[in-house]
Scaffold this active site. Structure first.
Site, PDB file in Angstrom:
ATOM      1  N   ARG A  50      -3.372  69.579  67.272  1.00  0.00           N
ATOM      2  CA  ARG A  50      -3.391  69.408  65.808  1.00  0.00           C
ATOM      3  C   ARG A  50      -2.497  70.436  65.087  1.00  0.00           C
ATOM      4  O   ARG A  50      -2.796  70.844  63.962  1.00  0.00           O
ATOM      5  CB  ARG A  50      -4.819  69.508  65.264  1.00  0.00           C
ATOM      6  CG  ARG A  50      -5.775  68.440  65.750  1.00  0.00           C
ATOM      7  CD  ARG A  50      -5.378  67.059  65.223  1.00  0.00           C
ATOM      8  NE  ARG A  50      -6.449  66.088  65.386  1.00  0.00           N
ATOM      9  CZ  ARG A  50      -6.633  65.329  66.471  1.00  0.00           C
ATOM     10  NH1 ARG A  50      -5.803  65.426  67.494  1.00  0.00           N
ATOM     11  NH2 ARG A  50      -7.621  64.455  66.522  1.00  0.00           N
ATOM     12  N   SER A  54     -11.630  63.058  61.228  1.00  0.00           N
ATOM     13  CA  SER A  54     -12.305  64.308  61.603  1.00  0.00           C
ATOM     14  C   SER A  54     -12.055  65.350  60.508  1.00  0.00           C
ATOM     15  O   SER A  54     -10.909  65.646  60.198  1.00  0.00           O
ATOM     16  CB  SER A  54     -11.736  64.864  62.904  1.00  0.00           C
ATOM     17  OG  SER A  54     -11.889  63.930  63.937  1.00  0.00           O
ATOM     18  N   GLU A 105      -9.910  70.587  59.569  1.00  0.00           N
ATOM     19  CA  GLU A 105      -8.691  69.961  60.077  1.00  0.00           C
ATOM     20  C   GLU A 105      -7.907  69.376  58.910  1.00  0.00           C
ATOM     21  O   GLU A 105      -6.683  69.333  58.930  1.00  0.00           O
ATOM     22  CB  GLU A 105      -9.072  68.852  61.066  1.00  0.00           C
ATOM     23  CG  GLU A 105      -7.917  68.342  61.890  1.00  0.00           C
ATOM     24  CD  GLU A 105      -7.944  66.844  62.103  1.00  0.00           C
ATOM     25  OE1 GLU A 105      -7.765  66.112  61.122  1.00  0.00           O
ATOM     26  OE2 GLU A 105      -8.142  66.431  63.254  1.00  0.00           O
TER      27      GLU A 105
HETATM   28  N1  EPU Z   1     -20.631  63.941  69.542  1.00  0.00           N
HETATM   29  C1  EPU Z   1     -21.952  64.164  69.220  1.00  0.00           C
HETATM   30  N2  EPU Z   1     -22.340  63.872  67.933  1.00  0.00           N
HETATM   31  C2  EPU Z   1     -21.502  63.368  67.003  1.00  0.00           C
HETATM   32  C3  EPU Z   1     -20.154  63.163  67.353  1.00  0.00           C
HETATM   33  C4  EPU Z   1     -19.731  63.458  68.639  1.00  0.00           C
HETATM   34  O1  EPU Z   1     -22.739  64.617  70.022  1.00  0.00           O
HETATM   35  O2  EPU Z   1     -21.944  63.117  65.894  1.00  0.00           O
HETATM   36  C5  EPU Z   1     -20.210  64.182  70.936  1.00  0.00           C
HETATM   37  C6  EPU Z   1     -19.902  62.851  71.617  1.00  0.00           C
HETATM   38  O3  EPU Z   1     -21.046  62.301  72.205  1.00  0.00           O
HETATM   39  C7  EPU Z   1     -18.900  63.243  72.672  1.00  0.00           C
HETATM   40  C8  EPU Z   1     -18.150  64.386  72.017  1.00  0.00           C
HETATM   41  O4  EPU Z   1     -18.967  64.866  70.959  1.00  0.00           O
HETATM   42  O5  EPU Z   1     -19.520  63.716  73.831  1.00  0.00           O
HETATM   43  C9  EPU Z   1     -16.796  63.968  71.498  1.00  0.00           C
HETATM   44  O6  EPU Z   1     -16.920  62.953  70.525  1.00  0.00           O
HETATM   45  P1  EPU Z   1     -15.787  61.846  70.256  1.00  0.00           P
HETATM   46  O7  EPU Z   1     -15.394  61.191  71.531  1.00  0.00           O
HETATM   47  O8  EPU Z   1     -16.266  60.955  69.155  1.00  0.00           O
HETATM   48  O9  EPU Z   1     -14.522  62.670  69.815  1.00  0.00           O
HETATM   49  P2  EPU Z   1     -14.354  63.984  68.908  1.00  0.00           P
HETATM   50  O10 EPU Z   1     -14.056  65.146  69.769  1.00  0.00           O
HETATM   51  O11 EPU Z   1     -15.516  64.092  67.983  1.00  0.00           O
HETATM   52  C10 EPU Z   1     -11.757  63.738  68.694  1.00  0.00           C
HETATM   53  C11 EPU Z   1     -10.714  63.691  67.613  1.00  0.00           C
HETATM   54  C12 EPU Z   1     -10.721  62.330  66.944  1.00  0.00           C
HETATM   55  C13 EPU Z   1     -10.431  61.270  67.987  1.00  0.00           C
HETATM   56  C14 EPU Z   1     -11.483  61.374  69.103  1.00  0.00           C
HETATM   57  C15 EPU Z   1     -11.203  60.459  70.259  1.00  0.00           C
HETATM   58  C16 EPU Z   1     -10.515  65.982  66.800  1.00  0.00           C
HETATM   59  C17 EPU Z   1     -10.766  66.921  65.674  1.00  0.00           C
HETATM   60  N3  EPU Z   1     -10.962  64.732  66.631  1.00  0.00           N
HETATM   61  O12 EPU Z   1     -13.036  63.594  68.074  1.00  0.00           O
HETATM   62  O13 EPU Z   1      -9.669  62.315  65.997  1.00  0.00           O
HETATM   63  O14 EPU Z   1     -10.436  59.964  67.432  1.00  0.00           O
HETATM   64  O15 EPU Z   1     -11.509  62.721  69.635  1.00  0.00           O
HETATM   65  O16 EPU Z   1     -10.138  60.955  71.006  1.00  0.00           O
HETATM   66  O17 EPU Z   1      -9.903  66.371  67.802  1.00  0.00           O
HETATM   67  C18 EPU Z   1      -9.162  62.677  63.697  1.00  0.00           C
HETATM   68  O18 EPU Z   1      -8.525  63.667  64.061  1.00  0.00           O
HETATM   69  O19 EPU Z   1      -9.234  62.350  62.481  1.00  0.00           O
HETATM   70  C19 EPU Z   1      -9.889  61.899  64.682  1.00  0.00           C
HETATM   71  C20 EPU Z   1     -10.699  60.911  64.347  1.00  0.00           C
END
Ligand code: EPU
Length: 337
Positions: A162, A237, A333
Site C-alpha cells: 500500500r 479497507s 489506509e
Molecule cells: N477478519 C476477521 N474479522 C473481520 C474481517 C476479517 O476476523 O471483520 C479476518 C478474516 O477471517 C481473515 C483475515 O481477517 O482471516 C483477513 O480478512 P480478509 O481476507 O477479508 O482480508 P483483509 O486482510 O481484511 C485485505 C485488503 C483488502 C483485500 C483483502 C483480500 C488491506 C488493508 N486490505 O483485507 O483490500 O480486498 O485483503 O485480499 O490490506 C482495500 O484495500 O480497500 C481492500 C478491500
C-alpha cells in the site's frame, strides 16, 4: 472546461460525504490538465481521481482538479504478453473487464476494486494475492510545476505494501496521467493461492479456471464481504493491516491461538486489522450514521448522512481500543482530508 465554485463533492467520493470544494474543474485530456496547471501556478491545488480512498472531514479550500482523462489501448503485442495502456480517468473495474474480454491476464484478482486507473499505483492497490506492482510496466505522470510528462518505471515507483514514491517523496509533485500494464496473452498465471478463491471455484465445480472464472470468483467474494459504495458509502479497507514484531505477535497468539496472520520476515508478522477490530467489539457497530460494516470490520461505512468528522472520530475510537487491548497501533489506509 469551466471552473465551478462552491462545488459539492458528495458524488465524487465513495463515502458519499458532503463537503465543498472552493473551486472545481474536470479535465478530459492531458493538454487540458497542462493548461489548468499553467494557468493556476502557485495556487493551492487538490487532485481528485475516483474519490475511493479518501475521507473528507472538511471543505477543500483549493482548486480541485478532477482527472477525467479517458482512453485505453493495447500498445504492444509480443509472443506471450502484451502492453496495455489506460488513461488515468478510466474506471478501474471496467478496465479489468476490458482486459479479461481481450484475453489479457494478470489483473483478474483485482476485479471490482473501486476507483480509477490513475490512482492505483499511488498506493499499489492489492487484493486476493495480487498487487498492481506484479503487472505494472510503467506510468506517465505530469510534473505539477513544469507540466512535463515523465515516464516512471516499476523500480522508480518504489512499490511496497500500500505504498509508492507517489505517496512518499513525490507526494503532491506529480499527477499520474496513464498507466501501462504488462499482461499475459496465453499461459496465464492463474493465482488462486488465496483460500477464498479456491473455495469459490470448487463450489462452482471449476477445476481448470480461466481468468474470467477467477474474476467472477473475486467479484462474488467481494460482493459477499464488501459493501457496494453505490448502496452504502465506504472507502474499502479503512486501515492497513499492521506489521508487528514477532515477540508481540507471539504474546497475543498465546491468548488468541486462532488469530489469523501472515509471516512477513523472520522478525515480523502481519496481522489482519479486521480481526483486531472485531475482537475489540466494533464489528457491525453503528454510531448515528457512522458505522463499522457488519461483514468486514476493516470497512467503515456511511449509513446516509454521516459527516467526515464523525467517521474520523469513530476511526480514532477504534484505534484507541485496539491499542489498549493489543498494544498495536493501526494506521489509516485512506487519506484523511
Ligand atoms: N477478519 C476477521 N474479522 C473481520 C474481517 C476479517 O476476523 O471483520 C479476518 C478474516 O477471517 C481473515 C483475515 O481477517 O482471516 C483477513 O480478512 P480478509 O481476507 O477479508 O482480508 P483483509 O486482510 O481484511 C485485505 C485488503 C483488502 C483485500 C483483502 C483480500 C488491506 C488493508 N486490505 O483485507 O483490500 O480486498 O485483503 O485480499 O490490506 C482495500 O484495500 O480497500 C481492500 C478491500
Amino acid at each position: 472546461m469551466q471552473i465551478s465554485t462552491n462545488f459539492n463533492l458528495k458524488e465524487y467520493n465513495t463515502f458519499g460525504i458532503t463537503a465543498y470544494a472552493k473551486e472545481f474543474i474536470s479535465v478530459e485530456t492531458t493538454e487540458e490538465l497542462a493548461t489548468v496547471l499553467a494557468e493556476n501556478k502557485g495556487r493551492k491545488l487538490f487532485i481528485l481521481g475516483g474519490g475511493s480512498n479518501m475521507l473528507l472531514t472538511q471543505d477543500i479550500d483549493a482548486l480541485v482538479i478532477h482527472i477525467n482523462i479517458k482512453g485505453k489501448q493495447i500498445t504492444k503485442q509480443q509472443t506471450g504478453y502484451a502492453h496495455v495502456k489506460a488513461m488515468a480517468g478510466e474506471n478501474w473495474h471496467e478496465f479489468v473487464l476490458f482486459c479479461i474480454e481481450n484475453n489479457l491476464g494478470g489483473l483478474e484478482n483485482l476485479s471490482l476494486i473501486p476507483g480509477n486507473v490513475g490512482t492505483t499505483p499511488i498506493q499499489n492497490i492489492g487484493a486476493y494475492g495480487t498487487e498492481i506492482k506484479d503487472t505494472f510496466e510503467s506510468c506517465e505522470a505530469m510534473d505539477i510545476e513544469t507540466q512535463e510528462i515523465k515516464t516512471f518505471t516499476k523500480e522508480e515507483c518504489e512499490f511496497a505494501y500500500r505504498e509508492s514514491i507517489f505517496k512518499g517523496r513525490l507526494k503532491d509533485k506529480y499527477i499520474i496521467t496513464s498507466v501501462t500494464f504488462r499482461l499475459t496473452t496465453d499461459e496465464h498465471r492463474i493465482n488462486t493461492a488465496y483460500g477464498d478463491i479456491t473455495d469459490k471455484l470448487i463450489d462452482k465445480g471449476i477445476i481448470v479456471p480461466t481468468i474470467k472464472d477467477v474474476s467472477n470468483a473475486v467479484i462474488a467474494i467481494r460482493q459477499s464481504k464488501l459493501p457496494d459504495p453505490k448502496e452504502l458509502g465506504n472507502s474499502g479497507s479503512f486501515f492497513k493491516n499492521p506489521i508487528v514484531p514477532k515477540a508481540l505477535f507471539e504474546k497475543i497468539q498465546a491468548e488468541h491461538p486462532l488469530m489469523p496472520y501472515y509471516a512477513v520476515s523472520e522478525s515480523q508478522v502481519k496481522v489482519p486489522a479486521g480481526w483486531l477490530i472485531e475482537q475489540s467489539g466494533f464489528k457491525g457497530k453503528r454510531f448515528g450514521d457512522a458505522g463499522v460494516h457488519t461483514k468486514q470490520a476493516l470497512v467503515l461505512v456511511n449509513y446516509g448522512n454521516a459527516t467526515g468528522k464523525e467517521l474520523l472520530e469513530l476511526s480514532k475510537k477504534i484505534q484507541e481500543t485496539v491499542f489498549e487491548k493489543f498494544g498495536i497501533q493501526i494506521e489509516a489506509e485512506v487519506n484523511i482530508i
